[in-house]
Write an enzyme that holds these catalytic residues in place. Sequence first.
Site, PDB file in Angstrom:
ATOM      1  N   ALA A  78       0.685  -1.419   0.008  1.00  0.00           N
ATOM      2  CA  ALA A  78      -0.024  -0.068   0.058  1.00  0.00           C
ATOM      3  C   ALA A  78       0.924   1.202   0.097  1.00  0.00           C
ATOM      4  O   ALA A  78       1.978   1.220   0.430  1.00  0.00           O
ATOM      5  CB  ALA A  78      -0.895  -0.087   1.249  1.00  0.00           C
ATOM      6  N   SER A 130      -9.292  -9.773   3.760  1.00  0.00           N
ATOM      7  CA  SER A 130      -8.826 -10.188   5.036  1.00  0.00           C
ATOM      8  C   SER A 130      -9.000 -11.895   4.977  1.00  0.00           C
ATOM      9  O   SER A 130      -9.751 -12.218   4.396  1.00  0.00           O
ATOM     10  CB  SER A 130      -9.823  -9.459   6.055  1.00  0.00           C
ATOM     11  N   LYS A 190     -12.738  -2.070   6.083  1.00  0.00           N
ATOM     12  CA  LYS A 190     -11.808  -3.060   6.224  1.00  0.00           C
ATOM     13  C   LYS A 190     -10.812  -2.689   7.208  1.00  0.00           C
ATOM     14  O   LYS A 190     -10.402  -3.503   8.277  1.00  0.00           O
ATOM     15  CB  LYS A 190     -10.880  -3.365   4.844  1.00  0.00           C
ATOM     16  N   HIS A 193     -12.371  -3.134  10.574  1.00  0.00           N
ATOM     17  CA  HIS A 193     -12.009  -4.525  11.073  1.00  0.00           C
ATOM     18  C   HIS A 193     -10.841  -4.714  11.446  1.00  0.00           C
ATOM     19  O   HIS A 193     -10.539  -5.476  12.465  1.00  0.00           O
ATOM     20  CB  HIS A 193     -12.199  -5.398   9.643  1.00  0.00           C
ATOM     21  N   ASN A 194      -9.777  -4.050  10.974  1.00  0.00           N
ATOM     22  CA  ASN A 194      -8.384  -4.287  11.439  1.00  0.00           C
ATOM     23  C   ASN A 194      -8.527  -3.796  12.828  1.00  0.00           C
ATOM     24  O   ASN A 194      -7.496  -4.388  13.608  1.00  0.00           O
ATOM     25  CB  ASN A 194      -7.463  -3.910  10.788  1.00  0.00           C
ATOM     26  N   GLU A 197      -9.995  -6.068  15.096  1.00  0.00           N
ATOM     27  CA  GLU A 197      -8.943  -7.236  15.407  1.00  0.00           C
ATOM     28  C   GLU A 197      -7.836  -7.096  16.257  1.00  0.00           C
ATOM     29  O   GLU A 197      -7.750  -7.708  17.207  1.00  0.00           O
ATOM     30  CB  GLU A 197      -8.233  -7.308  13.808  1.00  0.00           C
ATOM     31  N   HIS A 458     -16.174  29.927  26.852  1.00  0.00           N
ATOM     32  CA  HIS A 458     -16.674  29.045  25.840  1.00  0.00           C
ATOM     33  C   HIS A 458     -18.083  28.871  26.019  1.00  0.00           C
ATOM     34  O   HIS A 458     -18.615  28.060  25.086  1.00  0.00           O
ATOM     35  CB  HIS A 458     -15.874  27.593  25.966  1.00  0.00           C
TER      36      HIS A 458
HETATM   37  P1  NBP Z   1       3.712  -6.887   0.338  1.00  0.00           P
HETATM   38  O1  NBP Z   1       2.599  -6.026   0.914  1.00  0.00           O
HETATM   39  O2  NBP Z   1       4.905  -7.762   0.832  1.00  0.00           O
HETATM   40  O3  NBP Z   1       4.104  -6.321  -1.239  1.00  0.00           O
HETATM   41  C1  NBP Z   1       4.883  -6.899  -2.025  1.00  0.00           C
HETATM   42  C2  NBP Z   1       4.477  -6.825  -3.488  1.00  0.00           C
HETATM   43  O4  NBP Z   1       4.319  -5.346  -3.850  1.00  0.00           O
HETATM   44  C3  NBP Z   1       5.614  -7.372  -4.677  1.00  0.00           C
HETATM   45  O5  NBP Z   1       4.891  -8.010  -5.554  1.00  0.00           O
HETATM   46  C4  NBP Z   1       6.212  -6.072  -4.779  1.00  0.00           C
HETATM   47  O6  NBP Z   1       6.812  -6.574  -6.224  1.00  0.00           O
HETATM   48  C5  NBP Z   1       5.007  -5.058  -5.198  1.00  0.00           C
HETATM   49  N1  NBP Z   1       5.534  -3.865  -5.217  1.00  0.00           N
HETATM   50  C6  NBP Z   1       6.461  -3.032  -4.283  1.00  0.00           C
HETATM   51 BR1  NBP Z   1       6.824  -3.594  -2.688  1.00  0.00          BR
HETATM   52  N2  NBP Z   1       6.631  -1.837  -4.536  1.00  0.00           N
HETATM   53  C7  NBP Z   1       5.995  -1.729  -6.020  1.00  0.00           C
HETATM   54  C8  NBP Z   1       6.073  -0.916  -6.943  1.00  0.00           C
HETATM   55  N3  NBP Z   1       6.369   0.501  -6.644  1.00  0.00           N
HETATM   56  N4  NBP Z   1       5.343  -1.224  -8.123  1.00  0.00           N
HETATM   57  C9  NBP Z   1       4.686  -2.482  -8.383  1.00  0.00           C
HETATM   58  N5  NBP Z   1       4.768  -3.240  -7.343  1.00  0.00           N
HETATM   59  C10 NBP Z   1       5.421  -3.240  -6.414  1.00  0.00           C
HETATM   60  O7  NBP Z   1       2.703  -8.079  -0.241  1.00  0.00           O
HETATM   61  P2  NBP Z   1       1.325  -9.210   0.468  1.00  0.00           P
HETATM   62  O8  NBP Z   1       1.835  -9.406   1.846  1.00  0.00           O
HETATM   63  O9  NBP Z   1       1.156 -10.018  -0.548  1.00  0.00           O
HETATM   64  O10 NBP Z   1       0.293  -8.009   0.667  1.00  0.00           O
HETATM   65  C11 NBP Z   1      -0.230  -7.250  -0.527  1.00  0.00           C
HETATM   66  C12 NBP Z   1      -1.127  -6.046  -0.161  1.00  0.00           C
HETATM   67  O11 NBP Z   1      -2.263  -6.839   0.453  1.00  0.00           O
HETATM   68  C13 NBP Z   1      -0.792  -5.049   0.909  1.00  0.00           C
HETATM   69  O12 NBP Z   1      -1.152  -4.226   0.586  1.00  0.00           O
HETATM   70  C14 NBP Z   1      -1.116  -5.703   2.068  1.00  0.00           C
HETATM   71  O13 NBP Z   1      -1.005  -4.742   3.158  1.00  0.00           O
HETATM   72  C15 NBP Z   1      -2.439  -6.184   1.893  1.00  0.00           C
HETATM   73  N6  NBP Z   1      -2.651  -7.346   2.827  1.00  0.00           N
HETATM   74  C16 NBP Z   1      -1.750  -8.186   3.252  1.00  0.00           C
HETATM   75  C17 NBP Z   1      -2.299  -9.534   3.990  1.00  0.00           C
HETATM   76  C18 NBP Z   1      -1.080 -10.440   4.509  1.00  0.00           C
HETATM   77  O14 NBP Z   1      -1.430 -11.330   5.485  1.00  0.00           O
HETATM   78  N7  NBP Z   1      -0.018 -10.390   4.136  1.00  0.00           N
HETATM   79  C19 NBP Z   1      -3.392  -9.417   4.410  1.00  0.00           C
HETATM   80  C20 NBP Z   1      -4.405  -8.607   3.934  1.00  0.00           C
HETATM   81  C21 NBP Z   1      -4.136  -7.493   2.957  1.00  0.00           C
HETATM   82  P3  NBP Z   1       8.401  -6.914  -6.018  1.00  0.00           P
HETATM   83  O15 NBP Z   1       8.298  -8.686  -6.059  1.00  0.00           O
HETATM   84  O16 NBP Z   1       8.932  -6.405  -7.607  1.00  0.00           O
HETATM   85  O17 NBP Z   1       9.180  -6.178  -5.144  1.00  0.00           O
END
Ligand code: NBP
Length: 489
Positions: A78, A130, A190, A193-194, A197, A458
């Site tokens: 994000a 989520s 969402k 929700h967090n 959590e 006030h």
């Molecule tokens: P990450 O949040 O660890 O992000 C890694 C991904 O982002 C990789 O594919 C990376 O590409 C890509 N990326 C980045 Br870093 N900078 C980028 C850019 N400038 N342009 C294009 N791609 C870019 O991955 P995740 O844990 O799978 O989570 C993905 C999203 O879902 C996040 O927003 C996260 O907050 C949310 N989320 C995560 C969970 C969980 O349990 N992990 C749960 C719910 C929601 P690269 O490989 O080239 O570095």
Amino acid sequence: MEPHADIAVVGLAVMGQNLILNMNDHGFTVVAYNRTVSKVDEFLAQEARGKKVVGAHSLAEMAALLKRPRRVMLMIKAGRAVDDLIDQLLTVLEPGDIIIDGGNSLFEDTIRRTKFVESKGLLYIGTGVSGGEEGARHGPSIMPGGSPSAWPHVKPIFQAIAAKVADAAGGPEQSCCDWVGEGGAGHYVKMTHNGIEYGDMQLICEAYHIMKDGLGMTAGEMHHVFREWNTGELESYLIEITRDILAKTDDDGTPLVDKILDTAGQKGTGKWTVISSQELGIPITLIAEAVYSRCVSALKDQRVLASKHFKQGNPKFAGDRVAWLGDIRKALYASKIISYTQGYMLMRAAAQAHHWNLNYGGIALMWRGGCIIRSVFLGEIKKAFDKNPDLTNLLLDPFFKKAIKGCVRSWRKVVSTAVKKGIPVPALSTALAFFDGFRNARLPANLLQAQRDFFGAHTYERIDQPRGQFFHTNWTGAGGRVSSSTYSV
Ligand code: NBP
């Protein structure tokens, strides 16, 4: 190759990969793309081997593979990365195409991005997803918002891959995904929700702390308590994993949980929830305490030093352990009701501020399965809003009113004893304080208004005059007759 794919997912980290496999299970053809393109080939050769997943090595190649309107879902970090990628996508997509952000974006960013993408003739969805890795793979809770006209194009995919829950009334299974609302509504829900959590986790940790220090229980003994709790009104994913964590032993056979350093991390969605509550003036005191408790835990070195200066007395709770465990369960349950009450108050205020038509029962249903706060309890919230869609406060629903009344004695006993024994229970006690404040028809804010009028002119309203009339008193005889209209504390 002809455009034949149903959707593209950009971002092949844990969430993206698992969502693609989930979509594949449900018969959708997915294009996989990642900034570091070597990960596309690795994914196709390993996890996606033999599946109907197509790899793309550029955004242009990805776009060419998609049926129209194109659906592109971002599962990337994000923040700025999302804006950068939207800019790049606008060069390869066309009006009518749909960009979906499935990351944990701040709802205000989603409001801005929805307007921006719509201004270019495309549609935008900001959706909460989520359930972590397992949810993404086998059925997450999905909370979409953004451009309403994008929803019919995304609905069949999202509702197919989302978690399913049994209908309480015995009807067909229901999907834990439905349209939330315009602009940033999905990401707001969402975020809430967090926040909830955070609250649920903190409450469980406080119950654990009392059992450990107050009742002198071992991890193994507590495992059995959580196992039993998971068969009643507290049945939930977080109670279930706590049960399993307490049973896990390290290589030497001792409980692993006892060896984990007591400093908690956070990624920011709890903090965002609290910031939003401050802006809207809604007391989500329990989530705030949960966020601050993580901050206190992070002060490990200072805490170790302070513990040498302020020795703890005997923390043991006198009396029958089984009776105490019943009281702790009730204190936890009552506090959880307060936390969800506050969370729903927050969403109601946000809906009013942003003109979202939120379906509160539908939100409970979306959280009922797939996500981290999934629980039996959410089924009761759904029922409360089904019975009365205009319910202004969960505490006023007959089921929750009765439930809280049945817990109050135990709740007070647990909180007061923990306070006497020096066991910190910020979430359990703030929940009780909120309850006592909320059910009190006259709070000491009359004195507070007098203080504000004393030092800052006030003004105040009077109980013997209609609301909306403001009075100022020259408390010292030295002040003037003019009251303040701009200065506010
Ligand atoms: P990450 O949040 O660890 O992000 C890694 C991904 O982002 C990789 O594919 C990376 O590409 C890509 N990326 C980045 Br870093 N900078 C980028 C850019 N400038 N342009 C294009 N791609 C870019 O991955 P995740 O844990 O799978 O989570 C993905 C999203 O879902 C996040 O927003 C996260 O907050 C949310 N989320 C995560 C969970 C969980 O349990 N992990 C749960 C719910 C929601 P690269 O490989 O080239 O570095």
